[in-house]
Design a protein around this motif. Structure first.
Motif, short mmCIF file in Angstrom:
data_model
loop_
_atom_site.label_atom_id
_atom_site.label_comp_id
_atom_site.label_asym_id
_atom_site.label_seq_id
_atom_site.Cartn_x
_atom_site.Cartn_y
_atom_site.Cartn_z
N ILE A 88 1.04 -1.12 0.10
CA ILE A 88 0.34 0.19 -0.05
C ILE A 88 0.97 1.29 -0.18
O ILE A 88 1.48 1.41 0.87
N HIS A 89 0.88 2.09 -1.14
CA HIS A 89 1.74 3.16 -1.08
C HIS A 89 1.38 4.18 -0.61
O HIS A 89 0.13 4.46 -0.05
N GLN A 90 2.29 5.12 -0.30
CA GLN A 90 1.83 6.62 0.24
C GLN A 90 0.76 7.34 -0.46
O GLN A 90 -0.22 7.77 0.42
N GLU A 91 0.78 7.36 -1.69
CA GLU A 91 -0.33 7.76 -2.57
C GLU A 91 -1.30 6.84 -2.92
O GLU A 91 -0.76 5.74 -3.48
N LEU A 92 -2.61 6.67 -2.25
CA LEU A 92 -3.37 5.65 -2.18
C LEU A 92 -3.88 5.41 -3.99
O LEU A 92 -3.94 6.32 -4.47
N ALA A 93 -4.04 4.38 -4.20
CA ALA A 93 -4.22 3.95 -5.37
C ALA A 93 -5.67 3.54 -5.83
O ALA A 93 -6.22 2.42 -6.21
N LEU A 94 -6.71 4.49 -5.25
CA LEU A 94 -7.90 4.28 -5.10
C LEU A 94 -8.60 5.15 -6.32
O LEU A 94 -8.31 6.26 -6.81
N ILE A 95 -9.80 4.83 -6.94
CA ILE A 95 -10.46 5.77 -7.81
C ILE A 95 -11.52 6.47 -7.18
O ILE A 95 -12.77 5.45 -6.96
N PRO A 96 -11.83 7.42 -6.97
CA PRO A 96 -12.74 8.17 -6.25
C PRO A 96 -14.11 7.93 -6.71
O PRO A 96 -15.01 8.03 -5.91
N HIS A 97 -14.25 7.98 -7.84
CA HIS A 97 -15.55 7.79 -8.62
C HIS A 97 -16.37 6.40 -8.53
O HIS A 97 -17.31 6.43 -8.60
N LEU A 98 -15.45 5.72 -8.25
CA LEU A 98 -15.91 4.18 -8.05
C LEU A 98 -16.51 3.73 -6.70
O LEU A 98 -15.69 4.52 -5.79
N SER A 99 -17.28 2.83 -6.59
CA SER A 99 -17.67 2.55 -5.25
C SER A 99 -16.59 1.83 -4.51
O SER A 99 -15.45 1.27 -4.82
N ILE A 100 -16.73 1.57 -3.00
CA ILE A 100 -15.85 0.87 -2.29
C ILE A 100 -15.63 -0.47 -2.99
O ILE A 100 -14.61 -0.98 -3.14
N ALA A 101 -16.74 -1.28 -3.14
CA ALA A 101 -16.62 -2.67 -3.61
C ALA A 101 -16.08 -2.80 -4.76
O ALA A 101 -15.00 -3.68 -5.03
N GLU A 102 -15.99 -1.58 -5.78
CA GLU A 102 -15.44 -1.93 -7.11
C GLU A 102 -13.89 -1.44 -6.89
O GLU A 102 -13.13 -2.28 -7.56
N ASN A 103 -13.52 -0.75 -5.99
CA ASN A 103 -12.19 -0.37 -5.67
C ASN A 103 -11.47 -1.47 -5.05
O ASN A 103 -10.44 -2.03 -5.32
N ILE A 104 -12.24 -2.29 -4.37
CA ILE A 104 -11.68 -3.37 -3.49
C ILE A 104 -11.30 -4.55 -4.55
O ILE A 104 -10.08 -5.19 -4.56
N PHE A 105 -12.31 -4.70 -5.45
CA PHE A 105 -11.96 -6.06 -6.44
C PHE A 105 -11.61 -5.51 -7.84
O PHE A 105 -11.61 -6.38 -8.79
N LEU A 106 -10.86 -4.23 -7.96
CA LEU A 106 -10.45 -3.95 -9.44
C LEU A 106 -9.18 -4.52 -9.71
O LEU A 106 -8.20 -4.69 -8.75
N GLY A 107 -9.49 -5.28 -10.61
CA GLY A 107 -8.34 -6.21 -11.21
C GLY A 107 -8.35 -7.43 -10.65
O GLY A 107 -7.57 -8.35 -10.71
N VAL A 115 -18.60 -13.30 -16.21
CA VAL A 115 -19.37 -12.10 -15.94
C VAL A 115 -19.14 -11.66 -14.56
O VAL A 115 -19.36 -12.60 -13.77
N ILE A 116 -18.99 -10.34 -14.27
CA ILE A 116 -18.83 -9.83 -12.78
C ILE A 116 -20.18 -10.32 -12.05
O ILE A 116 -21.42 -9.98 -12.28
N ASP A 117 -19.87 -11.15 -11.04
CA ASP A 117 -20.93 -11.41 -10.17
C ASP A 117 -21.11 -10.42 -8.92
O ASP A 117 -20.67 -10.30 -8.00
N TRP A 118 -22.14 -9.36 -9.21
CA TRP A 118 -22.35 -8.03 -8.45
C TRP A 118 -22.95 -8.63 -6.68
O TRP A 118 -22.38 -7.93 -5.97
N ASN A 119 -23.62 -9.56 -6.77
CA ASN A 119 -24.21 -10.01 -5.46
C ASN A 119 -22.99 -10.67 -4.79
O ASN A 119 -22.87 -10.14 -3.50
#
Length: 519
Positions: A88-107, A115-119
């Motif tokens: 986890i770098h000092q400059e956080l690698a999160l995308i502000p316009h995406l949701s928490i869930a989307e950021n957690i599982f990005l990549g 197909v992404i299972d959103w549930n």
């Protein structure tokens, strides 16, 4: 209890053009251990972690890495993550316009038949958020969270990758005390689950609180590895002074330089006066963020501003400096006894004001440009010859500051983004000093830099005051304010709540004023 070695880095050497960043560095981290990595800015800490995590791939460095007893050769960061090493770098690698869930599982998307299972994504995100103690809904956009909560999202993201070794680079640098405490408790909880951690931090009190071992780097070399406490559960016996001695190679008997008082004929003359300054929130005009503030700073004087997060310190500084924050409501700025227009940043600079922002990376520097271009940015009109910038003069000025400010860079043509935090801060100061201001506003000038670089910054600030400049010094570190300032103002809820002379100032006194509520 810590166990066998989970990580061994042996004789790691990494070079860049003209610079040896790491030389024969060794590091061993045991299973279930919190291992701190300390050193001055530029000592090689982040570079070593980039080698470990595959940011600098195998083949670009010399030496051997063994993880869980096996030699590893990571070609990229995904390869290290597959083995359970997450940084986890000092400059956080999160995308502000995406949701928490989307950021957690990005990549690392949760899919079913391609197909992404959103549930499943939302359920898994909810479990991870509960594990890190974050109560927001997984649908919440990350941009709506504070920095402390964003750090927890980053750790949840790491846990989703079945992390075995978590690397945290300055995890509390931008956090307030409350968020820092929560994050440190979480790291301790993860240790209890058997997850090892490497933490890079300049906050030695935090290292003594949670670390089991400390490895000190200096000038790209391993200096020593020290136990923080002799046995599990014991009180830390490794002192901050002992860690500092390893980091800088000498004892820092005095954390702050001896002060040379200004002796000019105009000593004691008020250089900056702010009268009845009131500012509204930029998007909510009903909300007052700076409320009827009046203060003075004299020539040769260093005046501090103390306050908790949200007290209005930065809002005051930015609004005075060219009204670059909020909506001006009332008040006046006087320079050398005369009311002065500071409605725009150019007007503020022309009046003799300079502002060193707390966020040097976003507002203080052009990271993709060179040292010499950054130093000259504010003073370009004075470097013109026949309407064109005199590049020879520009380089000559930058070279002078490289020497006088001890900026550690092989050349003034080096990209600023490649420098350590302390050296970047020296470039920011050089830029404003060359503008020859009467009043210098410093907003968290030593945030995120090590004790050795801090001392150098303090020396520069003292030198400016000894030359007759007026300095307004904003800091969240009370010992820093007590060590540097002649007087200290306190703020709470946008208002000044006290003024304390150096002789009467203690941390308890300042904190009492900083926590005053509106009556």
């Amino acid at each position: 209890m810590t166990g066998a070695a989970v990580l061994e880095m042996r004789s790691i050497t990494k070079t860049f053009p003209g610079v040896t960043a790491l030389s024969e560095v060794n590091l061993t981290v045991r299973s279930g251990e919190i291992h701190a990595l300390c050193g001055e800015n530029g000592a090689g800490k982040s570079t070593l972690m980039k080698v470990l995590s595959g940011v600098h791939p195998h083949g670009s460095y010399e030496g051997e890495i063994r993880f869980e007893g096996e030699p590893v050769a990571f070609k990229d960061i995904r390869a290290s993550e597959r083995r359970g090493i997450v940084i986890i770098h000092q400059e956080l690698a999160l995308i502000p316009h995406l949701s928490i869930a989307e950021n957690i599982f990005l990549g690392n998307e949760q899919t079913r038949r391609g197909v992404i299972d959103w549930n499943d994504t939302l359920r898994s995100a909810g479990r991870l958020l509960k594990r890190v103690g974050l109560h927001e809904h997984p649908h919440t956009p990350v941009g709506e969270l504070g920095v402390g909560k964003q750090q927890l999202v980053e750790i949840a993201k790491a846990l989703s990758k079945e992390v075995k070794l978590l690397i945290l680079d300055e995890p509390t640098a931008a956090l307030n005390d409350e968020d820092s405490a929560k994050l440190l408790e979480l790291i301790l909880e993860l240790r209890g689950e058997g997850i090892s951690s490497i933490i890079i931090s300049h906050k030695l009190n935090e290292i003594r609180r949670i670390a089991d071992q400390v490895t000190v780097l200096r000038d790209g070399r391993t200096i020593e590895t020290l136990p923080v406490r002799p046995s599990a559960g014991a009180e830390p016996q490794l002192s901050e002074d002992r860690i500092i001695r390893g980091m800088v190679g000498r004892d820092l008997d005095h954390r702050f330089p001896e002060r040379t008082p200004y002796a000019g004929e105009d000593a004691g003359q008020v250089a900056l006066a702010v009268r009845g300054w009131t500012v509204r929130h930029p998007t909510d005009p009903r909300r007052t963020v700076v409320d009827d503030v009046s203060l003075t700073v004299r020539r040769g004087e260093i005046v501090g501003i103390a306050g908790l997060m949200g007290a209005g310190r930065t809002e005051l500084a930015m609004s005075v400096f060219g009204r670059s924050y909020g909506r001006y409501a009332a008040g006046a700025v006087e320079i050398d006894g005369r009311e002065t227009a500071t409605r725009t940043v150019p007007e503020a600079i022309e009046a003799g004001l300079a502002y060193v922002t707390e966020d040097r990376k976003q507002y203080g520097l052009h990271l993709a440009d060179t040292v010499h271009r950054n130093v000259s940015l504010v003073s370009l009109p004075g470097m013109r010859r026949r309407g064109v910038v005199d590049e020879f003069h520009e380089r000559k000025v930058a070279e002078r500051y490289r020497t006088s400010m001890n900026i550690k860079t092989p050349t003034v043509f080096e990209q600023v983004g490649r420098l350590s935090g302390g050296n970047q801060q020296k470039v920011v100061l050089s830029k404003w000093i060359h503008a020859d201001p009467k009043v210098l506003i410093l907003d968290e000038p030593t945030r995120g830099i090590d004790v050795g670089a801090k001392y150098e910054i303090y020396t520069v600030v003292d030198r400016l005051a000894a030359q007759g400049r007026a300095v307004l010094f904003i800091s969240s570190e009370l010992p820093e304010l007590l060590g540097m300032c002649d007087r200290i103002y306190t703020m709470a809820e946008g208002r000044l709540t006290g003024e304390v002379a150096r002789a009467d100032a203690t941390q308890e006194t300042l904190m009492r004023h900083m926590t005053m509520s509106r009556s």
